[in-house]
Motif scaffolding. Structure first.
Motif, PDB file in Angstrom:
ATOM      1  N   HIS A  73      11.747  17.739 -62.867  1.00  0.00           N
ATOM      2  CA  HIS A  73      12.157  18.779 -61.915  1.00  0.00           C
ATOM      3  C   HIS A  73      13.567  19.316 -62.150  1.00  0.00           C
ATOM      4  CE1 HIS A  73      14.275  15.541 -59.846  1.00  0.00           C
ATOM      5  NE2 HIS A  73      14.834  16.442 -59.051  1.00  0.00           N
ATOM      6  N   ASP A  74      14.471  18.515 -62.678  1.00  0.00           N
ATOM      7  CA  ASP A  74      15.847  18.961 -62.887  1.00  0.00           C
ATOM      8  C   ASP A  74      16.163  19.231 -64.358  1.00  0.00           C
ATOM      9  OD1 ASP A  74      16.814  19.151 -60.293  1.00  0.00           O
ATOM     10  OD2 ASP A  74      17.516  17.074 -60.211  1.00  0.00           O
ATOM     11  N   MET A  75      15.162  19.493 -65.178  1.00  0.00           N
ATOM     12  CA  MET A  75      15.390  19.708 -66.611  1.00  0.00           C
ATOM     13  C   MET A  75      16.383  20.839 -66.889  1.00  0.00           C
ATOM     14  SD  MET A  75      14.101  17.556 -68.719  1.00  0.00           S
ATOM     15  CE  MET A  75      14.539  18.501 -70.158  1.00  0.00           C
ATOM     16  N   GLY A  76      16.360  21.872 -66.074  1.00  0.00           N
ATOM     17  CA  GLY A  76      17.288  22.985 -66.274  1.00  0.00           C
ATOM     18  C   GLY A  76      18.738  22.552 -66.189  1.00  0.00           C
ATOM     19  N   GLU A  77      18.995  21.483 -65.439  1.00  0.00           N
ATOM     20  CA  GLU A  77      20.355  20.984 -65.269  1.00  0.00           C
ATOM     21  C   GLU A  77      20.891  20.326 -66.534  1.00  0.00           C
ATOM     22  OE1 GLU A  77      20.771  18.764 -61.635  1.00  0.00           O
ATOM     23  OE2 GLU A  77      19.911  20.407 -60.455  1.00  0.00           O
ATOM     24  N   ALA A  78      20.029  20.099 -67.530  1.00  0.00           N
ATOM     25  CA  ALA A  78      20.506  19.630 -68.828  1.00  0.00           C
ATOM     26  C   ALA A  78      21.410  20.690 -69.447  1.00  0.00           C
ATOM     27  CB  ALA A  78      19.322  19.331 -69.758  1.00  0.00           C
ATOM     28  N   ILE A  79      21.181  21.941 -69.086  1.00  0.00           N
ATOM     29  CA  ILE A  79      21.962  23.058 -69.621  1.00  0.00           C
ATOM     30  C   ILE A  79      22.969  23.571 -68.592  1.00  0.00           C
ATOM     31  CG2 ILE A  79      21.828  25.420 -70.518  1.00  0.00           C
ATOM     32  CD1 ILE A  79      18.994  24.602 -71.559  1.00  0.00           C
ATOM     33  N   THR A  80      22.524  23.744 -67.360  1.00  0.00           N
ATOM     34  CA  THR A  80      23.400  24.349 -66.340  1.00  0.00           C
ATOM     35  C   THR A  80      24.329  23.345 -65.669  1.00  0.00           C
ATOM     36  OG1 THR A  80      21.830  24.013 -64.526  1.00  0.00           O
ATOM     37  CG2 THR A  80      21.639  26.073 -65.795  1.00  0.00           C
ATOM     38  N   VAL A  95      18.992  31.391 -62.747  1.00  0.00           N
ATOM     39  CA  VAL A  95      19.558  30.971 -64.041  1.00  0.00           C
ATOM     40  C   VAL A  95      18.924  29.651 -64.475  1.00  0.00           C
ATOM     41  CG1 VAL A  95      21.664  30.144 -65.186  1.00  0.00           C
ATOM     42  CG2 VAL A  95      21.744  32.203 -63.762  1.00  0.00           C
ATOM     43  N   GLU A  96      18.830  28.711 -63.533  1.00  0.00           N
ATOM     44  CA  GLU A  96      18.235  27.411 -63.853  1.00  0.00           C
ATOM     45  C   GLU A  96      16.768  27.568 -64.261  1.00  0.00           C
ATOM     46  OE1 GLU A  96      17.453  23.244 -61.554  1.00  0.00           O
ATOM     47  OE2 GLU A  96      19.383  24.219 -61.175  1.00  0.00           O
ATOM     48  N   ASN A  97      16.016  28.409 -63.547  1.00  0.00           N
ATOM     49  CA  ASN A  97      14.608  28.642 -63.885  1.00  0.00           C
ATOM     50  C   ASN A  97      14.469  29.259 -65.272  1.00  0.00           C
ATOM     51  OD1 ASN A  97      13.801  27.561 -61.457  1.00  0.00           O
ATOM     52  ND2 ASN A  97      13.484  29.535 -60.467  1.00  0.00           N
ATOM     53  N   LYS A  98      15.383  30.149 -65.630  1.00  0.00           N
ATOM     54  CA  LYS A  98      15.366  30.774 -66.960  1.00  0.00           C
ATOM     55  C   LYS A  98      15.610  29.722 -68.044  1.00  0.00           C
ATOM     56  CE  LYS A  98      15.154  34.371 -69.619  1.00  0.00           C
ATOM     57  NZ  LYS A  98      13.832  34.878 -69.947  1.00  0.00           N
ATOM     58  N   LYS A  99      16.540  28.812 -67.794  1.00  0.00           N
ATOM     59  CA  LYS A  99      16.828  27.736 -68.749  1.00  0.00           C
ATOM     60  C   LYS A  99      15.632  26.805 -68.892  1.00  0.00           C
ATOM     61  CE  LYS A  99      20.918  29.187 -69.653  1.00  0.00           C
ATOM     62  NZ  LYS A  99      21.135  29.903 -70.902  1.00  0.00           N
ATOM     63  N   VAL A 100      14.946  26.554 -67.786  1.00  0.00           N
ATOM     64  CA  VAL A 100      13.735  25.727 -67.840  1.00  0.00           C
ATOM     65  C   VAL A 100      12.680  26.399 -68.715  1.00  0.00           C
ATOM     66  CG1 VAL A 100      11.748  24.960 -66.452  1.00  0.00           C
ATOM     67  CG2 VAL A 100      14.065  24.457 -65.694  1.00  0.00           C
ATOM     68  N   GLU A 101      12.513  27.707 -68.545  1.00  0.00           N
ATOM     69  CA  GLU A 101      11.557  28.453 -69.388  1.00  0.00           C
ATOM     70  C   GLU A 101      11.908  28.326 -70.861  1.00  0.00           C
ATOM     71  OE1 GLU A 101      10.659  32.583 -68.517  1.00  0.00           O
ATOM     72  OE2 GLU A 101      10.907  32.162 -66.373  1.00  0.00           O
ATOM     73  N   ILE A 106      10.221  25.350 -76.184  1.00  0.00           N
ATOM     74  CA  ILE A 106      10.399  24.483 -77.356  1.00  0.00           C
ATOM     75  C   ILE A 106       9.170  23.601 -77.567  1.00  0.00           C
ATOM     76  CG2 ILE A 106      11.737  22.529 -78.280  1.00  0.00           C
ATOM     77  CD1 ILE A 106      14.177  23.652 -76.772  1.00  0.00           C
ATOM     78  N   LEU A 107       8.497  23.278 -76.473  1.00  0.00           N
ATOM     79  CA  LEU A 107       7.378  22.339 -76.524  1.00  0.00           C
ATOM     80  C   LEU A 107       6.132  22.985 -77.126  1.00  0.00           C
ATOM     81  CD1 LEU A 107       7.849  20.903 -72.939  1.00  0.00           C
ATOM     82  CD2 LEU A 107       8.446  19.754 -75.082  1.00  0.00           C
ATOM     83  N   PRO A 108       5.336  22.194 -77.848  1.00  0.00           N
ATOM     84  CA  PRO A 108       4.088  22.729 -78.402  1.00  0.00           C
ATOM     85  C   PRO A 108       2.996  22.755 -77.337  1.00  0.00           C
ATOM     86  CG  PRO A 108       4.299  20.425 -78.976  1.00  0.00           C
ATOM     87  CD  PRO A 108       5.559  20.799 -78.232  1.00  0.00           C
ATOM     88  N   GLU A 109       1.957  23.517 -77.602  1.00  0.00           N
ATOM     89  CA  GLU A 109       0.780  23.469 -76.732  1.00  0.00           C
ATOM     90  C   GLU A 109       0.024  22.172 -77.038  1.00  0.00           C
ATOM     91  OE1 GLU A 109       0.359  25.290 -74.316  1.00  0.00           O
ATOM     92  OE2 GLU A 109       1.383  27.142 -74.754  1.00  0.00           O
ATOM     93  N   TRP A 115       3.608  21.823 -68.660  1.00  0.00           N
ATOM     94  CA  TRP A 115       4.925  21.871 -68.026  1.00  0.00           C
ATOM     95  C   TRP A 115       5.122  23.162 -67.255  1.00  0.00           C
ATOM     96  CZ3 TRP A 115       9.825  19.089 -69.761  1.00  0.00           C
ATOM     97  CH2 TRP A 115       9.528  17.787 -70.163  1.00  0.00           C
ATOM     98  N   LYS A 116       4.716  24.278 -67.838  1.00  0.00           N
ATOM     99  CA  LYS A 116       4.861  25.561 -67.134  1.00  0.00           C
ATOM    100  C   LYS A 116       4.065  25.538 -65.832  1.00  0.00           C
ATOM    101  CE  LYS A 116       6.292  28.529 -70.839  1.00  0.00           C
ATOM    102  NZ  LYS A 116       6.654  29.882 -71.041  1.00  0.00           N
TER     103      LYS A 116
END
Length: 197
Positions: A73-80, A95-101, A106-109, A115-116
């Motif tokens: 849930h907080d993956m975006g915070e790795a960047i923000t 901004v956080e949602n954009k970073k999560v996207e 990066i992840l493969p199908e 995740w999405k």
């Protein structure tokens, strides 16, 4: 015999983990009981542990999904980095949602699609799984504040310990009881600190 398709290419996995490692480095507003700032990763880990421990209370829910929500849930915070809930704006959330996207891309199908879908479900807050994850997310933060020395609290947290997560915790009787118990711990902590003054 056809070779099985590799889902996670090693280089991509290592790149993703390198970014995710920042959750260990990025601190939250909360302090631990030992007096140091808590990392985002520590919060997510204990949140997932909480979900695992209360799972038997919710036999109708997909608890694997809830635990996955808690972990990512907080993956975006790795960047923000972390922005406390009481300071976070809609702009910060976008901004956080954009970073999560970007991270999810990066992840493969089929991992990317899963995740999405999880992030969309958490954002919509329409399923019982999303509601449980969100209520536990609020509760974990409150519990952490109760475990920290009260000298680490800022003035508005005295009220937040009474009100934060109240709405999110109303969706089941068990979670509401848990919220009530956490509030009692907060009241007890506040009262004990007044007696020491």
């Amino acid at each position: 015999m056809e070779e099985r398709k590799k889902i996670m290419e090693i280089g991509r996995l290592l790149d993703f983990l390198k970014t995710a490692e920042q959750l260990k480095c990025n601190t939250r507003h909360s302090y631990t009981s030992s007096g140091r700032l808590e990392s985002v990763a520590e919060h997510s880990w204990r949140l997932a542990l909480m979900a695992m421990l209360v799972g038997d209370e919710f036999p109708e829910l997909d608890m694997d999904k809830v635990i996955k929500m808690c972990l990512i849930h907080d993956m975006g915070e790795a960047i923000t980095g972390d922005i406390p809930a009481f300071e976070k704006t809609d702009k910060d959330r976008k901004v956080e949602n954009k970073k999560v996207e970007q991270l999810t891309d990066i992840l493969p199908e089929p991992v990317r699609a899963e995740w999405k879908a999880l992030f969309e479900e958490m954002e919509a807050m329409e399923t019982q799984e999303a509601r449980l994850y969100k209520s536990l997310d609020k509760l974990e933060a409150l519990i952490q504040h109760n475990e920290a020395d009260i000298s680490t609290w800022i003035p508005l947290e005295y009220d937040l310990q009474m009100t934060y997560g109240n709405e999110e915790c109303k969706f089941t009787e068990y979670i509401q009881r848990l919220r009530d118990e956490v509030r009692k711990d907060s009241k007890r902590k506040i009262e004990e600190s007044k007696q020491k003054d």
